[in-house]
Design a protein around this motif. Sequence first.
Motif, PDB file in Angstrom:
ATOM      1  N   LYS A 138     -65.778-127.755 -52.926  1.00 18.80           N
ATOM      2  CA  LYS A 138     -65.615-129.105 -52.359  1.00 18.80           C
ATOM      3  C   LYS A 138     -64.779-130.025 -53.242  1.00 18.80           C
ATOM      4  CE  LYS A 138     -69.885-128.711 -49.879  1.00 18.80           C
ATOM      5  NZ  LYS A 138     -71.157-129.247 -49.510  1.00 18.80           N
ATOM      6  N   ILE A 139     -64.050-129.476 -54.203  1.00 18.56           N
ATOM      7  CA  ILE A 139     -63.312-130.330 -55.146  1.00 18.56           C
ATOM      8  C   ILE A 139     -62.183-131.090 -54.459  1.00 18.56           C
ATOM      9  CG2 ILE A 139     -61.850-128.426 -55.954  1.00 18.56           C
ATOM     10  CD1 ILE A 139     -63.056-131.455 -58.007  1.00 18.56           C
ATOM     11  N   GLU A 140     -61.491-130.468 -53.509  1.00 17.92           N
ATOM     12  CA  GLU A 140     -60.379-131.170 -52.845  1.00 17.92           C
ATOM     13  C   GLU A 140     -60.890-132.357 -52.035  1.00 17.92           C
ATOM     14  OE1 GLU A 140     -57.428-128.982 -50.792  1.00 17.92           O
ATOM     15  OE2 GLU A 140     -57.237-127.494 -52.378  1.00 17.92           O
ATOM     16  N   ASP A 141     -62.014-132.194 -51.352  1.00 21.06           N
ATOM     17  CA  ASP A 141     -62.596-133.312 -50.599  1.00 21.06           C
ATOM     18  C   ASP A 141     -63.081-134.398 -51.552  1.00 21.06           C
ATOM     19  OD1 ASP A 141     -62.137-131.930 -48.258  1.00 21.06           O
ATOM     20  OD2 ASP A 141     -64.137-131.024 -48.244  1.00 21.06           O
ATOM     21  N   PHE A 142     -63.645-133.999 -52.686  1.00 25.68           N
ATOM     22  CA  PHE A 142     -64.166-134.944 -53.666  1.00 25.68           C
ATOM     23  C   PHE A 142     -63.037-135.782 -54.275  1.00 25.68           C
ATOM     24  CE2 PHE A 142     -65.411-135.835 -58.118  1.00 25.68           C
ATOM     25  CZ  PHE A 142     -66.491-136.657 -57.873  1.00 25.68           C
ATOM     26  N   MET A 143     -61.885-135.144 -54.511  1.00 22.05           N
ATOM     27  CA  MET A 143     -60.758-135.848 -55.114  1.00 22.05           C
ATOM     28  C   MET A 143     -60.087-136.804 -54.141  1.00 22.05           C
ATOM     29  SD  MET A 143     -58.973-132.926 -57.464  1.00 22.05           S
ATOM     30  CE  MET A 143     -57.660-133.989 -58.018  1.00 22.05           C
TER      31      MET A 143
END
Length: 154
Positions: A44-49
């Motif tokens: 989920k890092i891309e959504d978090f960024m």
Amino acid sequence: MKKIVFAFFIFCGFAGFAQKHVHLPHGMVFGHKPNGIAPVPATKIEDFMGKKIRQTTALTGTLIRVTKEKGGWFEMDAGGGKIIAAHFKNYNITLPTQLKGRGVIIQGVAQRALIADDMQHFAGDTVVGSKQHQEKVNPKARITFEVWGLMVDR
């Protein structure tokens, strides 16, 4: 004959001691211990960024492989066939290859791969208009991670 047998046992003994097995227990730390930030799943890092280019964060995920032991270069699974290429900020870290397939928590700086559109090296991944479909960005390697600390989770 006794000397030959004795020499054989001596050499076999040295070969047995030369074998080294690295035991990586739960909680083993490389670099600084990740703390102070709640870890986000690597999937989920891309959504978090969001639209940010750089983000200081902690990630949890599975280490795919150690690409280079010295300097701590490795790849982490980001889900959906995507890979996070990561390396330690401190080059003195040596990661064992036995970390392959282990669950880890890493802390550091996540960064998106940039598109150098018309020599604009800080353009980011925001190409729009007529050049939008001409840029070649590898969708599987969009995030890089500079690691401050890694802890073996499982």
